[in-house]
Scaffold this motif. Structure first.
Motif, short mmCIF file in Angstrom:
data_model
loop_
_atom_site.label_atom_id
_atom_site.label_comp_id
_atom_site.label_asym_id
_atom_site.label_seq_id
_atom_site.Cartn_x
_atom_site.Cartn_y
_atom_site.Cartn_z
N ARG A 132 -8.73 -16.54 -37.13
CA ARG A 132 -9.01 -16.30 -35.70
C ARG A 132 -7.81 -15.62 -35.05
NH1 ARG A 132 -11.07 -22.37 -34.54
NH2 ARG A 132 -8.93 -22.65 -35.28
N LEU A 133 -8.10 -14.74 -34.09
CA LEU A 133 -7.07 -13.97 -33.38
C LEU A 133 -6.93 -14.48 -31.95
CD1 LEU A 133 -8.27 -10.43 -34.48
CD2 LEU A 133 -6.51 -11.81 -35.57
N TYR A 134 -5.69 -14.62 -31.50
CA TYR A 134 -5.41 -15.11 -30.15
C TYR A 134 -4.53 -14.12 -29.41
CZ TYR A 134 -6.85 -19.78 -31.78
OH TYR A 134 -7.54 -20.86 -32.28
N HIS A 135 -4.83 -13.96 -28.13
CA HIS A 135 -3.93 -13.25 -27.23
C HIS A 135 -3.65 -14.15 -26.04
CE1 HIS A 135 -3.15 -9.95 -24.06
NE2 HIS A 135 -2.02 -10.21 -24.71
N TYR A 136 -2.40 -14.51 -25.86
CA TYR A 136 -1.98 -15.41 -24.79
C TYR A 136 -1.34 -14.62 -23.66
CZ TYR A 136 -2.63 -19.44 -27.90
OH TYR A 136 -3.15 -20.41 -28.73
N SER A 137 -1.74 -14.93 -22.44
CA SER A 137 -1.21 -14.24 -21.25
C SER A 137 -0.69 -15.27 -20.26
CB SER A 137 -2.31 -13.42 -20.57
OG SER A 137 -2.86 -12.47 -21.47
N CYS A 138 0.38 -14.92 -19.56
CA CYS A 138 0.94 -15.81 -18.54
C CYS A 138 0.00 -15.89 -17.34
CB CYS A 138 2.30 -15.32 -18.09
SG CYS A 138 3.57 -15.44 -19.37
N MET A 139 -0.07 -17.07 -16.73
CA MET A 139 -0.89 -17.28 -15.53
C MET A 139 -0.01 -17.62 -14.35
SD MET A 139 -4.26 -19.49 -16.55
CE MET A 139 -4.50 -19.91 -14.83
N ASP A 140 -0.43 -17.20 -13.18
CA ASP A 140 0.23 -17.51 -11.92
C ASP A 140 -0.66 -18.47 -11.14
OD1 ASP A 140 0.81 -17.05 -8.95
OD2 ASP A 140 2.43 -15.88 -9.87
N ASP A 141 -0.06 -19.36 -10.37
CA ASP A 141 -0.86 -20.30 -9.58
C ASP A 141 -1.77 -19.58 -8.59
OD1 ASP A 141 0.13 -22.53 -10.84
OD2 ASP A 141 1.72 -22.87 -9.36
N GLU A 142 -1.41 -18.35 -8.22
CA GLU A 142 -2.19 -17.60 -7.24
C GLU A 142 -3.17 -16.62 -7.89
OE1 GLU A 142 -2.34 -18.01 -3.93
OE2 GLU A 142 -1.07 -19.76 -4.28
N ASN A 191 -4.49 -11.44 -7.87
CA ASN A 191 -3.37 -12.27 -7.46
C ASN A 191 -3.31 -12.33 -5.94
OD1 ASN A 191 -0.28 -12.61 -6.68
ND2 ASN A 191 -0.62 -13.58 -8.68
N ASN A 192 -3.47 -13.52 -5.41
CA ASN A 192 -3.54 -13.71 -3.97
C ASN A 192 -2.18 -13.53 -3.29
OD1 ASN A 192 -4.82 -14.42 -1.51
ND2 ASN A 192 -4.03 -16.50 -1.71
N LYS A 610 -8.28 -14.22 2.71
CA LYS A 610 -8.07 -15.33 1.78
C LYS A 610 -9.21 -16.34 1.81
CE LYS A 610 -3.02 -14.97 2.18
NZ LYS A 610 -2.80 -14.37 0.86
N LYS A 611 -10.00 -16.35 2.87
CA LYS A 611 -11.05 -17.35 2.97
C LYS A 611 -12.27 -17.03 2.10
CE LYS A 611 -9.82 -18.98 7.60
NZ LYS A 611 -10.27 -19.16 9.00
N VAL A 612 -12.30 -15.84 1.51
CA VAL A 612 -13.46 -15.49 0.68
C VAL A 612 -13.13 -15.47 -0.80
CG1 VAL A 612 -14.47 -14.17 2.57
CG2 VAL A 612 -13.12 -12.97 0.84
N LEU A 613 -11.95 -15.93 -1.17
CA LEU A 613 -11.52 -15.88 -2.57
C LEU A 613 -12.48 -16.60 -3.51
CD1 LEU A 613 -7.70 -16.51 -2.06
CD2 LEU A 613 -8.69 -14.56 -3.27
N GLU A 614 -13.09 -17.68 -3.04
CA GLU A 614 -13.95 -18.46 -3.90
C GLU A 614 -15.38 -18.56 -3.38
OE1 GLU A 614 -12.31 -21.47 -6.33
OE2 GLU A 614 -10.54 -21.66 -5.07
N GLU A 615 -15.75 -17.67 -2.46
CA GLU A 615 -17.13 -17.69 -1.96
C GLU A 615 -18.08 -17.22 -3.05
OE1 GLU A 615 -20.38 -18.32 -0.49
OE2 GLU A 615 -18.72 -18.83 0.87
N SER A 616 -19.03 -18.08 -3.40
CA SER A 616 -19.91 -17.81 -4.53
C SER A 616 -21.35 -17.52 -4.16
CB SER A 616 -19.90 -19.02 -5.49
OG SER A 616 -18.61 -19.27 -5.99
#
Length: 829
Positions: A132-142, A191-192, A610-616
Motif C-alpha cells: 500500500r502507498l501512503y502520502h502524508y500531508s501536514c494539517m492546519d487547525d484552520e 485555509n480560513n 466565515k459563517k458559511v464555512l460549514e453550511e451544508s
C-alpha cells in the motif's frame, strides 16, 4: 516499509525534473503556472503513461489516440531550479515549489509565502510491507476540506475517514454510509486563516482511503493522508486562491461537464413499477404522459427501468426487449416523441451467464478475464452469476456498441441510462486488457463506468452524427462529467435522505461534476408521506437532474399526483423549475466552459464569510439565487443565514434584507424559501411546459441593479451539435451604474431564437425611475397596469414590490437600456 528520506540525485530535463531518493523515484512536472504534478514510484521505473482520466497533458500518453477528440497537449513550465544547499527551488508565475533534500519534503507556497501544501516531515511518501502507498500531508487547525466526489454527511470533511470504492449501496444512509457509487480522489483545502484554497487530485484508480485528521499521533504534527492499494502516488497540486479557481483548474485537468440536451433539464419521469407489469408497460408509460398533460404537469422524458429487458425466466438481459411489455419498441419510441418525451432506457454492463448473447461476448474475448487469462471472470450480479464487459478492450467496446446500436440507438433513441456499473468484481486478481498492457481489475474498476459512458456517446454519434447524446451514469471516476450526467443512486426514502442528499450533491459539484442529482421522493422504502414528497420536489427542482423515481417496497408507485390534495404543490414547484430553465441551461453552458457547479455551497460564492464555512444545506443555485429549502417535518419557521457584504431580496415578496444576518421566516407547505442577491440577472421563461415542443416567445429578466454585474444567457437548439459550428446565441447582459443604470445586451452567434417579447423586472429598492430609454428612445411610462399589459412597449412601477416592469419587442442586434433615477422636483414645477 519504504520511506523517502533523502535525495540522492537530481536530473533536470527542462520539461520535467527527476529525483532519486533512498526509497523512491520522483518526477516533477510544472503543468502550468497553477498545477504541479508529482509522480512517485517505489518501482525501478515509472509505469508507461496511460490515462483515461486526464485531458490536459504535457507528455505522450498511450490513450492519446483514443482520446484525441478530448485531449489537449501543452508545453510545461521549465523545471529550471535553484540549488540553495538544503533545498532546491522551482518556480512558476504563481507558485514556489520547495524540495527539501534531507529529510525529503515537498512544500508549495504562493508568491506571498502563504503555505499551500507541506508533506509530513520524515513520513511524506511511504510504501508498506503489504504494497500500500501512503502520502502524508501536514494539517492546519484552520483547514477545511471539501469535495471527495460522492460522499455522505456534512459538507466539510475534516476529521472524516473515507473510502474510495464503487459499490451498489441500495437504500444507503445519506449521513453515514461510505462508500457510495462514485470514486473521485480529489479534494479542496480551504485555509480560513489566509483565505486561500488549493486542491489535490490523486491520479490513482485503485481502492483508496482519505484520512482527514481522524488519525493522531503525538510524535508527529497534525496530518492527513491518502492511502492507495497499488499503482503510483501520482499527485496533482492545484492552486486557487479561490475555490472556484481550484474547480476551474481541476476540470481543465479532467474535463468540463458535457453540454447537455436542453430537454434533460425538464421533468424525467421514472419508476420501476411500470416496467414490472405483466404486460403493456408501453401503454402505461404513454398513459403516464397523458396524465401529466391532464394534470397540467410538465414532463419531457422517461427513464425506462430494466424490466423492459426481462426474458421468460424474469432475468434481466441487456439489449433484449420484452415484447409482452413492449410490443413494438420502435413505434413506442415514436409515440413518445410525438408526446414531447425522450426515452432513456436502462442498460447494465454485467451479462448473466444465461444471457442469449453471453456466448457471443465470451467467444469474442470481450469480458474481463480470470487471473490466469484463461476464462471470462464470473462473479455475483443482480439476478445471478455474470461476466462483465471489459471496456479497456477494443473487442469489448466494439461488440458493446454493435448491440447498443442494433437494439436501442437504431430505434431513434439518443438517451442512455447506464446503471449497475460499479463493477463489484470480488476477484481483485481478474485481468483487464488495458489496451494490451494487461492490468488487474483492482487497478481499473472505477474507470469502467467512465468508458461505458464514452461508448454510449460514440454509439449515438455513429448512428446519429448530429444528435447531442444524453447519457446518465450511476458509477464513475474522475472525468465522468465529460460524458454523463450522474445521480446519487438508490437513496432511502426518508427525511434524512432529503436533507443529506444536498451536501452529497454539493460535494460532487465541487469535484467537477456539475450535472447531477438524486432520486426525488426516495428510491428505496415505502411511499414517501405527502409532506416529505412535497418538500423533496421543492428541493429537487434545483438539481440539474430532476427525476421522480422509485422502487417502493409497499406495492405503491411514486407519481406527481399520488396525493391529489397535494398535487397543486407539486405542480407549482415543477412550473417554477420550467420557468428557470433559461437560467439553468446557461449555468450548464458555464459548467461546460469553466467547470462551475450548478448547486453551489455558500462557501463557493462567499469565501470571505466565515459563517458559511460549514453550511451544508442552504446553497446557491448559480451565482445569484440562495435556496433554503424546508427540510424538517412539520416545520413552521425556517432560520436562514444571508451571507455578508451584499443585499438580499425575497424571491416572492421582494422584501429587502442586508447580508450578514440570520432571519427567521414563517413557512407553510407551499414555501420554497429563495433569495436573490444584489447584482442579480436572472432569465425566466413563464410559459414553458414542454422543452421539446414549446418555443420561448417571452423572455423575462429579473435584474437587481445596485451593483455592477453581468450574466451570459446561452441559447441554442438544445438537441443537435450545430452549436459547435456557431449556431448558438450568447447574450452578455451587463449592468453598470453610471449616472443612473445602463443595461447592455451584447450578442454573439447566429442562432435564431423564437423570442418575440422581452420583459424586465428591475428592482428599485430606494427610488423609482423617472425615465427609461431603449436605444436612446424614451419608453412610454404607464400609470395603469392594464394599459401597460396590452401595449407593445413601455414600463410601469409596481410600488408594492418596488419594481419597474419594462417590456419591448425583441431586438436581434446589440442594444442598451438606460434608467434615469433623478428625483423629479414636483414642488418647483
Amino acid at each position: 516499509m519504504k520511506v523517502s528520506n533523502k535525495i540522492l540525485t537530481i536530473k533536470n530535463y527542462e520539461q520535467y525534473l527527476d529525483l532519486d531518493t533512498n526509497a523512491a523515484k520522483y518526477r516533477i512536472i510544472l503543468l502550468n503556472d497553477e498545477i504541479v504534478r508529482v509522480r512517485c514510484t517505489f518501482d525501478k521505473e515509472f509505469q508507461e503513461e496511460a490515462s483515461y482520466s486526464l485531458v490536459f497533458t504535457a507528455w505522450e500518453d498511450k490513450m492519446d489516440d483514443l482520446l484525441k477528440e478530448e485531449r489537449k497537449r501543452v508545453a510545461p513550465v521549465s523545471t529550471k531550479y535553484e540549488d540553495l544547499d538544503t533545498h532546491i527551488l522551482l518556480t512558476t508565475k504563481k507558485l514556489n515549489i520547495i524540495i527539501n533534500k534531507e529529510p525529503f519534503v515537498i512544500k508549495i507556497t504562493d508568491k506571498e509565502g502563504n503555505l499551500l501544501h507541506s508533506d509530513l516531515k520524515e513520513r511524506s511518501y511511504v510504501k508498506d510491507n503489504l504494497g500500500r502507498l501512503y502520502h502524508y500531508s501536514c494539517m492546519d487547525d484552520e483547514d477545511y476540506f471539501y469535495g471527495f466526489g460522492e460522499k455522505t454527511g456534512y459538507l466539510n470533511k475534516k476529521n472524516r475517514r473515507m473510502r474510495m470504492h464503487n459499490v451498489d449501496t441500495i437504500g444507503y444512509d445519506s449521513e453515514y454510509t461510505d462508500p457510495l457509487y462514485k470514486h473521485i480522489p480529489f479534494y479542496i483545502k480551504f485555509n480560513n486563516r489566509n483565505n486561500i484554497a488549493s486542491g489535490v487530485f490523486y491520479h490513482n484508480s485503485y481502492d483508496s482511503v482519505f484520512d482527514m485528521g481522524c488519525e493522531r499521533s503525538g510524535y508527529w504534527n497534525k496530518y492527513s493522508y491518502f492511502c492507495a492499494d497499488g499503482g503510483e502516488l501520482d499527485v496533482f497540486f492545484i492552486y486557487g486562491p479561490k475555490i472556484k479557481d481550484v474547480v476551474r483548474n481541476y476540470t481543465d485537468l479532467t474535463g468540463k461537464t458535457a453540454l447537455p440536451t436542453k430537454y434533460s433539464l425538464g421533468y424525467m419521469g421514472s419508476t420501476m413499477y411500470y416496467t414490472e407489469l405483466d404486460k403493456d408497460s408501453d401503454q402505461a408509460i404513454l398513459q403516464f404522459l397523458d396524465k401529466c398533460q391532464e394534470e397540467d404537469i410538465p414532463c419531457d422524458g422517461f427513464f425506462l427501468s430494466s424490466g423492459y429487458t426481462t426474458g421468460e425466466d424474469e432475468k434481466r438481459y441487456v439489449f433484449n426487449w420484452n415484447h409482452h411489455r413492449f410490443k413494438e419498441p420502435g413505434n413506442f419510441v415514436k409515440e413518445m416523441k410525438k408526446k414531447g418525451a425522450s426515452l432513456a432506457p436502462n442498460i447494465k454492463p454485467g451479462m448473466l451467464i444465461s444471457h442469449p448473447l453471453y456466448k457471443e461476448f465470451d467467444e469474442a474475448g470481450a469480458y474481463i478475464k480470470d487471473e490466469h487469462e484463461e476464462k471470462s471472470q464470473i462473479d455475483r450480479y443482480w439476478g445471478g452469476l455474470a461476466s462483465f464487459v471489459d471496456f479497456t478492450n477494443p473487442k469489448g467496446r466494439k461488440l458493446w456498441k454493435k448491440h447498443l446500436k442494433e437494439s436501442l440507438v437504431s430505434l431513434g433513441i439518443t438517451s442512455i441510462w447506464n446503471d449497475n456499473n460499479e463493477y463489484e468484481i470480488n476477484n481483485s486478481e481478474a485481468i483487464c486488457y488495458f489496451e494490451g498492457l494487461k492490468k488487474k481489475v483492482s487497478a481499473l474498476r472505477p474507470i469502467m463506468p467512465n468508458l461505458m459512458a464514452f461508448m454510449a456517446k460514440e454509439a449515438i454519434g455513429e448512428v446519429h452524427p448530429n444528435a447531442r447524446p444524453y447519457i446518465t451514469n450511476r458509477a464513475g471516476f474522475a472525468g465522468i462529467q465529460r460524458y454523463a450526467q450522474t445521480w446519487a443512486g438508490d437513496n432511502n426514502t426518508s427525511w434524512k435522505s432529503l436533507k443529506f442528499n444536498i451536501p452529497v450533491i454539493l460535494g460532487m459539484g465541487l469535484s467537477g461534476v456539475a450535472n447531477q442529482g438524486c432520486d426525488i421522493g426516495g428510491f428505496y422504502g415505502p411511499a414517501p408521506e405527502p409532506e416529505l414528497f412535497v418538500r423533496w420536489v421543492q428541493n429537487g427542482i434545483f438539481q440539474p437532474r430532476f427525476s421522480i423515481h422509485s422502487c417502493n417496497n409497499d406495492n405503491t408507485v411514486t407519481e406527481p399526483w399520488m396525493y391529489p390534495s397535494y398535487t397543486n404543490y407539486i405542480r407549482d414547484a415543477l412550473k417554477l423549475r420550467y420557468q428557470l430553465v433559461p437560467y439553468l441551461y446557461s449555468m450548464l453552458f458555464e459548467a461546460s466552459i469553466l467547470g462551475s457547479p450548478v448547486m453551489r455551497p455558500l462557501i463557493y460564492e462567499f469565501q470571505h464569510d466565515k459563517k458559511v464555512l460549514e453550511e451544508s444545506f442552504d446553497f446557491m443555485f448559480g451565482s445569484f439565487i440562495l435556496v433554503a429549502n424546508v427540510l424538517e417535518r412539520d416545520q413552521k419557521t425556517r432560520r436562514v443565514y444571508l451571507p455578508e457584504g451584499i443585499t438580499w431580496f425575497d424571491w416572492n415578496t421582494k422584501q429587502v434584507y442586508e447580508g450578514g444576518q440570520t432571519i427567521e421566516l414563517e413557512v407553510s407547505l407551499d414555501s420554497i424559501p429563495m433569495f436573490f442577491r444584489s447584482g442579480s440577472i436572472i432569465p425566466i421563461s413563464e410559459d414553458l411546459m414542454n422543452i421539446h415542443k414549446d418555443k420561448i416567445e417571452k423572455m423575462k429578466f429579473l435584474i437587481e441593479p445596485s451593483q455592477n454585474s453581468s450574466f451570459v444567457l446561452y441559447e441554442d437548439d438544445g438537441l443537435t451539435n450545430n452549436y459547435k459550428n456557431g449556431e448558438f446565441l450568447k447574450t452578455e447582459i451587463s449592468v453598470k451604474r453610471d449616472n443612473g443604470v445602463k443595461i447592455t445586451f451584447e450578442k454573439e452567434g447566429n442562432y435564431n431564437n423564437q423570442v418575440k417579447e422581452v420583459m424586465i423586472d428591475l428592482i428599485c429598492k430606494d427610488i423609482a425611475p423617472v425615465q427609461i430609454s431603449l436605444r436612446d428612445k424614451k419608453l412610454p411610462m404607464f400609470l395603469d397596469k392594464n394599459k401597460w399589459e396590452i401595449s407593445e412597449e413601455g414600463w410601469y412601477f409596481n410600488i408594492e414590490q418596488k419594481t419597474a416592469k419594462i417590456k419591448y419587442l425583441n431586438i436581434t442586434e446589440n442594444y442598451d437600456i438606460r434608467i434615469n433615477f433623478d428625483v423629479k422636483d414636483l414642488i418647483s414645477i
